[in-house]
Design an enzyme around this catalytic site. Structure first.
Site, short mmCIF file in Angstrom:
data_model
loop_
_atom_site.label_atom_id
_atom_site.label_comp_id
_atom_site.label_asym_id
_atom_site.label_seq_id
_atom_site.Cartn_x
_atom_site.Cartn_y
_atom_site.Cartn_z
N LYS A 175 46.92 48.00 48.63
CA LYS A 175 46.04 49.01 48.34
C LYS A 175 44.57 48.94 49.06
O LYS A 175 43.73 48.19 48.39
CB LYS A 175 45.88 49.10 46.85
CG LYS A 175 45.76 50.58 46.01
CD LYS A 175 44.58 51.30 46.65
CE LYS A 175 43.29 50.93 46.07
NZ LYS A 175 42.21 51.62 46.37
N GLU A 250 38.74 37.17 43.81
CA GLU A 250 37.43 37.10 44.64
C GLU A 250 36.41 38.14 44.50
O GLU A 250 36.63 39.29 44.77
CB GLU A 250 38.17 37.26 46.23
CG GLU A 250 39.22 36.02 46.51
CD GLU A 250 38.72 34.76 46.83
OE1 GLU A 250 37.53 34.56 46.55
OE2 GLU A 250 39.68 33.85 46.91
N CYS A 284 30.34 39.59 50.69
CA CYS A 284 30.06 38.91 49.25
C CYS A 284 29.19 37.66 49.21
O CYS A 284 28.76 37.26 48.32
CB CYS A 284 31.51 38.40 48.59
SG CYS A 284 32.59 37.49 49.96
N GLU A 380 24.16 41.31 41.82
CA GLU A 380 24.31 41.45 43.12
C GLU A 380 24.24 43.04 43.62
O GLU A 380 24.38 44.02 43.03
CB GLU A 380 26.07 41.34 43.37
CG GLU A 380 26.50 41.60 44.78
CD GLU A 380 27.92 41.54 44.89
OE1 GLU A 380 28.57 42.09 44.15
OE2 GLU A 380 28.41 40.75 45.80
P1 NAD Z 1 35.43 47.81 43.79
O1 NAD Z 1 35.80 46.60 42.65
O2 NAD Z 1 34.67 48.87 43.48
O3 NAD Z 1 36.96 47.96 44.71
C1 NAD Z 1 37.85 46.96 45.09
C2 NAD Z 1 38.98 47.63 45.38
O4 NAD Z 1 39.47 47.49 43.81
C3 NAD Z 1 39.22 49.03 46.02
O5 NAD Z 1 40.25 48.99 46.71
C4 NAD Z 1 39.30 49.83 44.80
O6 NAD Z 1 39.79 50.99 44.95
C5 NAD Z 1 39.93 48.99 43.75
N1 NAD Z 1 39.84 49.50 42.32
C6 NAD Z 1 38.79 50.05 41.66
N2 NAD Z 1 39.06 50.21 40.40
C7 NAD Z 1 40.12 49.93 40.21
C8 NAD Z 1 40.98 49.49 39.00
N3 NAD Z 1 40.54 50.34 37.58
N4 NAD Z 1 42.15 48.99 38.89
C9 NAD Z 1 42.52 48.44 40.23
N5 NAD Z 1 41.88 48.55 41.31
C10 NAD Z 1 40.79 49.32 41.38
O7 NAD Z 1 34.62 46.69 45.06
P2 NAD Z 1 34.10 47.14 46.45
O8 NAD Z 1 32.93 47.99 46.01
O9 NAD Z 1 35.11 48.01 47.14
O10 NAD Z 1 33.80 46.03 47.06
C11 NAD Z 1 32.49 45.26 46.85
C12 NAD Z 1 32.70 44.03 46.12
O11 NAD Z 1 33.68 43.46 46.52
C13 NAD Z 1 31.27 43.14 46.12
O12 NAD Z 1 31.09 42.88 44.70
C14 NAD Z 1 31.73 41.99 46.81
O13 NAD Z 1 30.79 40.87 46.47
C15 NAD Z 1 33.01 41.95 46.49
N6 NAD Z 1 34.02 41.12 47.54
C16 NAD Z 1 34.33 39.83 47.07
C17 NAD Z 1 34.90 39.08 48.29
C18 NAD Z 1 35.21 37.60 47.93
O14 NAD Z 1 35.80 37.11 48.97
N7 NAD Z 1 34.84 36.84 46.94
C19 NAD Z 1 34.98 39.58 49.54
C20 NAD Z 1 34.42 40.67 49.86
C21 NAD Z 1 34.01 41.80 48.72
#
Ligand code: NAD
Length: 485
Positions: A175, A250, A284, A380
């Site tokens: 997804k 992650e 991240c 963050e």
């Molecule tokens: P997000 O949590 O908003 O979304 C991530 C994914 O989750 C998207 O595909 C989104 O559609 C999905 N999602 C949203 N709500 C959901 C739910 N209720 N159930 C299941 N899936 C759902 O994050 P973002 O804004 O896309 O990404 C930024 C965040 O990701 C930052 O906090 C960043 O630090 C983190 N990140 C972490 C790593 C790592 O390796 N630790 C790598 C990249 C990004």
């Protein structure tokens, strides 16, 4: 695919075919450099997710039963020769500078190559439990793996978890983030072309609360890798708990770069600026907190603020230093933190440079006069914003480094190797980089602690996320009574 993107409507990728959402709903995809809509994609829900997981389950035996070396060869095929096309598509979708997109796609090729090579080395063990028994373990795929991917490095985050999952013999359902689904769809075509017969790789596009939630809650998946924010991580863990689905988390970070006075400040200034501005701060492990020994604080701030102010901003396709943030909403969130920082009394070191008129641009901001209690020091921000805090000695530095609930990356800059290794062993972090911020690569495990999550990706250890262990104990010769374990 990139030539055909504009104006097109892209469906899910399920069982080797492109399919519209069951209820025909769509989502717009925009170019963050301009705010223009460049494509429409399917907006999937629970029924679409169910279709994809069922298709994956039906095809899972194909990859499991393929010769491992063959699986590896298929995995490594294809992306290298089309890297430029994928980089341009990623730039269109995310706004990131073309050079950065190229290096991320190079990283994807490295993930595929690395795990392709591991596919026929997934050894079990024999376990000596005494005469009369032969005991051993076999490492097997979990069946169907699910991957929920963020928007900041869409193809890279996808390949990081999908490559070991496919190498391990699973079928995968992905997804992508609703803001950035285009490279995932192009990648699906590539995987289908490489793996015969098809049906090992499925994509459902949609909103997090709809398709994402349905995937996390689905009973048909054997493991779930979630990469994203902490609040979503919590929601995903709750949904997965219903079926005791193992989850790799992650999550976010607030990673410090600790600079001691003996470091080469000119070199460090470059690393600090790259650390907090690369991908416009949307990594991240962005080094978004500068902890600097008080005696060199002013000198380093001057160097960092000067370099940050010299960065160019523009549409990713023009290959500037910094592209836009991913969306108007996210830009507003980051700008809100800048306002909060000023309101709490932090000082902007140098006026940010002007930004291009269209698109979601925000120039880098360096905050001094920050205290550990301020929101900008703890939360963050996920944008090009650096908070600077001075420290007096090693204990003070470690205390400041650990003063957030996250624990992802930590950079340490010093010429004193004893101190570097001492501090590396003390800070709360899953990934420590000495004198090279963003050092490492596909072969070294990456992940966090605390609110940054529990998962480890990259390296051979990541294969464990997608494999289960079956133990077989065989009697050899006549029955021998044994005491209970
Ligand atoms: P997000 O949590 O908003 O979304 C991530 C994914 O989750 C998207 O595909 C989104 O559609 C999905 N999602 C949203 N709500 C959901 C739910 N209720 N159930 C299941 N899936 C759902 O994050 P973002 O804004 O896309 O990404 C930024 C965040 O990701 C930052 O906090 C960043 O630090 C983190 N990140 C972490 C790593 C790592 O390796 N630790 C790598 C990249 C990004």
């Amino acid at each position: 695919m990139s030539a055909a993107v504009t104006g097109a409507v892209h469906g899910h990728h399920i069982a080797g075919a492109t399919v519209a959402a069951r209820d025909r709903r769509t989502l717009a995809v925009e170019d963050p450099s301009t705010g223009d809509t460049v494509a429409h994609v399917a907006r999937g829900g629970a029924a679409d997710v169910d279709d994809a997981v069922r298709a994956a389950r039906a095809s899972a035996h194909r990859l499991r039963d393929a010769a491992p070396a063959e699986r590896g060869r298929a995995l490594a095929a294809g992306l290298d020769g089309r890297a430029e096309e994928f980089a341009r598509l990623e730039t269109l979708d995310t706004g990131k500078p073309l050079s950065l997109a190229r290096s991320e796609v190079e990283g994807c090729v490295a993930y595929l190559d690395y795990y392709a090579g591991a596919a026929d080395k997934l050894h079990g063990e024999t376990v000596p439990i005494g005469p009369g028994s032969l005991a051993g373990t076999v490492r097997e795929p979990v069946g169907v793996t699910a991957h929920i991917v963020p928007w900041n490095a869409p193809l890279s985050m996808l390949c990081r978890s999908v490559a070991p999952a496919l190498a391990g013999g699973n079928a995968a359902v992905v997804k992508p983030a609703e803001q950035t689904p285009l490279t995932a769809l192009a990648f699906a075509e590539l995987v289908e072309a490489a793996f015969h017969p098809d049906g090992t790789f499925h994509i459902v596009i949609g909103l997090g609360a709809e398709a994402g939630h349905a995937l996390a809650a689905h009973p048909g998946i054997g493991s779930l890798t979630f990469t994203g924010s902490v609040p979503t991580g919590r929601a995903v863990l709750r949904a997965a708990a219903e079926h005791i689905t193992p989850v790799v988390t992650e999550l976010g970070g607030k990673s410090p770069q600790i600079v001691f006075a003996d470091a080469d400040l000119d070199d460090v200034a470059g690393q600090v600026v790259t650390g907090f501005t690369a991908n416009s701060g949307q990594y991240c492990d962005a080094g978004s907190r500068l902890l600097v020994e008080r005696t060199v604080h002013d000198e380093l701030v001057e160097l960092v603020a000067g370099r940050a102010a010299a960065l160019t901003l523009g549409p990713g396709r023009d290959d500037p230093d910094l592209g836009p943030l991913v969306s108007a909403g996210h830009r507003g969130r980051v700008a809100g933190y800048v306002e909060a920082g000023r309101a709490e009394g932090a000082v902007v070191a140098r006026d940010p440079q002007p930004v291009p008129g269209r698109g979601h641009f925000l120039a880098p901001v360096v905050f001094t006069g920050v205290t550990p209690a301020m929101r900008i020091a703890r939360e963050e921000i996920f944008g090009p914003v650096l908070t600077v805090l001075p420290f007096d000695d090693e204990d003070h530095a470690v205390g400041l480094a650990d003063a957030t609930d996250y624990g992802l990356g930590t950079g340490i800059h010093t010429r004193d190797i004893d101190r570097a290794l001492r501090v590396a062993g003390r800070v709360r972090a899953g990934y420590v980089m000495v004198n090279e911020y963003f050092g490492g690569g596909v072969a070294v495990p990456f992940g966090g602690t605390g609110l940054s999550g529990t998962g480890r990706e990259r390296g051979l250890v990541a294969l464990d996320n997608y494999l289960t262990t079956r133990t077989v104990v065989t009697r050899v010769g006549p029955h021998r009574p044994r005491s209970a374990p």
